[in-house]
Design a protein around this motif. Structure first.
Motif, mmCIF file in Angstrom:
data_model
loop_
_atom_site.group_PDB
_atom_site.id
_atom_site.type_symbol
_atom_site.label_atom_id
_atom_site.label_comp_id
_atom_site.label_asym_id
_atom_site.label_seq_id
_atom_site.Cartn_x
_atom_site.Cartn_y
_atom_site.Cartn_z
ATOM 1 N N ASP A 238 95.029 107.573 26.398
ATOM 2 C CA ASP A 238 94.402 107.931 25.124
ATOM 3 C C ASP A 238 93.114 107.127 24.937
ATOM 4 O OD1 ASP A 238 96.270 109.884 24.424
ATOM 5 O OD2 ASP A 238 97.655 108.382 23.656
ATOM 6 N N PHE A 239 92.084 107.546 25.682
ATOM 7 C CA PHE A 239 90.778 106.883 25.648
ATOM 8 C C PHE A 239 89.702 107.962 25.535
ATOM 9 C CE2 PHE A 239 93.585 104.396 28.473
ATOM 10 C CZ PHE A 239 93.682 103.234 27.716
ATOM 11 N N ASP A 240 88.511 107.542 25.103
ATOM 12 C CA ASP A 240 87.430 108.528 24.977
ATOM 13 C C ASP A 240 86.416 108.387 26.103
ATOM 14 O OD1 ASP A 240 86.098 106.223 24.376
ATOM 15 O OD2 ASP A 240 85.458 106.821 22.364
ATOM 16 N N ASP A 241 86.844 107.769 27.199
ATOM 17 C CA ASP A 241 85.919 107.431 28.269
ATOM 18 C C ASP A 241 86.661 107.584 29.605
ATOM 19 O OD1 ASP A 241 84.685 105.849 30.250
ATOM 20 O OD2 ASP A 241 83.863 104.449 28.791
ATOM 21 N N SER A 242 86.134 108.436 30.482
ATOM 22 C CA SER A 242 86.871 108.718 31.717
ATOM 23 C C SER A 242 86.881 107.533 32.678
ATOM 24 C CB SER A 242 86.295 109.948 32.408
ATOM 25 O OG SER A 242 84.965 109.695 32.793
ATOM 26 N N VAL A 243 85.850 106.709 32.625
ATOM 27 C CA VAL A 243 85.822 105.549 33.528
ATOM 28 C C VAL A 243 86.930 104.577 33.131
ATOM 29 C CG1 VAL A 243 84.453 103.564 34.307
ATOM 30 C CG2 VAL A 243 83.360 105.794 33.986
ATOM 31 N N LEU A 244 87.037 104.339 31.833
ATOM 32 C CA LEU A 244 88.079 103.454 31.318
ATOM 33 C C LEU A 244 89.463 104.043 31.609
ATOM 34 C CD1 LEU A 244 88.676 100.943 29.593
ATOM 35 C CD2 LEU A 244 88.469 102.385 27.557
ATOM 36 N N ALA A 245 89.608 105.337 31.405
ATOM 37 C CA ALA A 245 90.901 105.992 31.638
ATOM 38 C C ALA A 245 91.306 105.849 33.102
ATOM 39 C CB ALA A 245 90.803 107.465 31.256
ATOM 40 N N MET A 246 90.350 106.072 34.006
ATOM 41 C CA MET A 246 90.664 105.974 35.440
ATOM 42 C C MET A 246 91.020 104.546 35.815
ATOM 43 S SD MET A 246 91.083 107.729 38.087
ATOM 44 C CE MET A 246 90.428 109.256 37.433
ATOM 45 N N ARG A 247 90.350 103.583 35.190
ATOM 46 C CA ARG A 247 90.669 102.180 35.471
ATOM 47 C C ARG A 247 92.116 101.872 35.077
ATOM 48 N NH1 ARG A 247 86.224 99.142 32.657
ATOM 49 N NH2 ARG A 247 84.568 99.923 33.979
ATOM 50 N N TRP A 248 92.525 102.380 33.897
ATOM 51 C CA TRP A 248 93.911 102.161 33.461
ATOM 52 C C TRP A 248 94.892 102.853 34.396
ATOM 53 C CZ3 TRP A 248 96.327 98.884 30.435
ATOM 54 C CH2 TRP A 248 95.598 98.199 29.466
ATOM 55 N N ALA A 249 94.555 104.068 34.803
ATOM 56 C CA ALA A 249 95.460 104.817 35.684
ATOM 57 C C ALA A 249 95.669 104.048 36.989
ATOM 58 C CB ALA A 249 94.882 106.208 35.963
ATOM 59 N N LEU A 250 94.576 103.558 37.576
ATOM 60 C CA LEU A 250 94.672 102.858 38.856
ATOM 61 C C LEU A 250 95.349 101.504 38.696
ATOM 62 C CD1 LEU A 250 91.188 103.765 40.377
ATOM 63 C CD2 LEU A 250 93.410 104.828 40.831
ATOM 64 N N ARG A 251 95.074 100.862 37.570
ATOM 65 C CA ARG A 251 95.681 99.552 37.305
ATOM 66 C C ARG A 251 97.205 99.669 37.223
ATOM 67 N NH1 ARG A 251 93.892 95.979 31.964
ATOM 68 N NH2 ARG A 251 95.455 94.352 32.176
ATOM 69 N N MET A 252 97.692 100.772 36.711
ATOM 70 C CA MET A 252 99.117 100.941 36.465
ATOM 71 C C MET A 252 99.806 101.863 37.464
ATOM 72 S SD MET A 252 100.073 99.116 33.977
ATOM 73 C CE MET A 252 99.086 97.877 33.130
ATOM 74 N N ARG A 253 99.114 102.213 38.546
ATOM 75 C CA ARG A 253 99.671 103.240 39.432
ATOM 76 C C ARG A 253 100.935 102.816 40.160
ATOM 77 N NH1 ARG A 253 95.129 104.581 43.665
ATOM 78 N NH2 ARG A 253 96.447 106.403 43.918
ATOM 79 N N GLY A 254 101.175 101.524 40.281
ATOM 80 C CA GLY A 254 102.409 101.055 40.921
ATOM 81 C C GLY A 254 103.644 101.419 40.116
ATOM 82 N N ILE A 255 103.440 101.662 38.829
ATOM 83 C CA ILE A 255 104.566 101.930 37.926
ATOM 84 C C ILE A 255 104.529 103.360 37.381
ATOM 85 C CG2 ILE A 255 105.455 101.308 35.624
ATOM 86 C CD1 ILE A 255 104.977 98.370 36.420
ATOM 87 N N PHE A 256 103.340 103.822 37.019
ATOM 88 C CA PHE A 256 103.223 105.149 36.404
ATOM 89 C C PHE A 256 102.696 106.169 37.425
ATOM 90 C CE2 PHE A 256 103.094 102.160 32.907
ATOM 91 C CZ PHE A 256 103.857 102.784 31.930
ATOM 92 N N GLY A 257 103.531 107.150 37.718
ATOM 93 C CA GLY A 257 103.129 108.181 38.673
ATOM 94 C C GLY A 257 102.560 109.415 37.996
ATOM 95 N N VAL A 258 102.657 109.443 36.656
ATOM 96 C CA VAL A 258 102.154 110.589 35.897
ATOM 97 C C VAL A 258 101.153 110.055 34.871
ATOM 98 C CG1 VAL A 258 102.794 112.603 34.496
ATOM 99 C CG2 VAL A 258 104.475 111.613 36.074
#
Ligand code: C5P
Length: 243
Positions: A24-44
């Motif tokens: 829930d962000f308004d910025d795709s760069v920030l969103a992608m950073r969160w996705a990659l940061r948490m990818r070990g745990i969140f697969g979706v």
């Protein structure tokens, strides 16, 4: 669990695919950073109205390219023809899940199911799932019978799953036993509930029968997000009796 390179912490895919990170962000760069940061745990990863409004299809393509299952939480609720046509475009983007409001009625939900499947098929992708939104978890107490009625409507319209609060599962699951259950409003014990009226811990949600857990601010607004994500996993494992 989340390694220094942000890749994997060894959580089995079977569990990663049940943990949905709400971007829930308004910025795709920030969103992608969160996705990659948490990818070990969140697969979706869940793309909601905010990120969609800011960055739309390119973010979905990027997340799919990074190996995430993408959950498009656009909560469609239009006339059947419009829902069908929008869902068809979204299906071709490679999203696995798309939300449609059950309150839009059976014909609209069915149109969403058809369009989403058709778009994916035309793009040569596996059949994705429409998730029917029963009642928003920000609403404190839905009127008696409404959740079951909407869950039945979703099953009849061909949805792959439903979105409901953990406290609704007791009535939603018997009404739509074959559907995936997706539960937002997940909070760690003692954490802030923010604007969620009917929140639950990961353990309580899976004990009540949740298949996918949607986690947003419990992790992204935490002082220590890695620690919060690990606490989500520990609680999930406890709920599954695997600790
Ligand atoms: O930050 P938080 O964990 O409350 O985020 C919950 C996410 O789940 C938000 O993106 C919200 O839009 C979504 N959601 C919800 N209730 C529903 C369906 C989706 O809270 N019934």
């Amino acid at each position: 669990m989340v390694e220094a390179d942000g890749t994997t912490g060894g959580l089995p895919d079977e569990l990663r695919r049940r943990l949905v990170l709400a971007l829930d962000f308004d910025d795709s760069v920030l969103a992608m950073r969160w996705a990659l940061r948490m990818r070990g745990i969140f697969g979706v990863t869940k793309v909601g109205l905010e990120l969609w409004s800011a960055a739309g299809p390119s973010t979905v393509a990027e997340l799919v390219g990074q190996g995430f299952h993408v959950f498009l939480d656009l909560k469609l609720a239009d006339i059947p023809n419009t829902t069908y046509r929008a869902a068809r475009v979204l299906g071709a983007l490679g999203a696995r899940y798309l939300t449609v409001h059950a309150s839009a009625g059976e014909a609209s939900v069915m149109a969403g199911v058809e369009g989403f499947a058709e778009g994916a098929e035309q793009a040569g992708l596996p059949r994705p799932a429409v998730l029917g939104v029963t009642v928003l978890t920000s609403e404190k107490e839905p009127p008696a019978g409404l959740v079951a009625e909407r869950a039945r409507l979703c099953a009849e319209a061909g949805c792959g799953g439903i979105v409901c609060a953990a406290s609704d599962l007791a009535v939603a699951k018997p009404a739509a036993p074959s559907l995936l259950t997706v539960v937002p409003g997940i909070r760690l014990a003692g954490g802030s509930t923010h604007d969620q009226g009917r929140s639950a811990t990961p353990a309580a949600a899976v004990r009540a029968g949740a298949d996918l857990l949607v986690v947003g601010r419990a992790v992204t607004a935490a002082d220590d997000p890695e620690r919060a994500a690990e606490a989500v996993v520990a609680d999930l494992l406890a709920g599954l009796g695997r600790n």
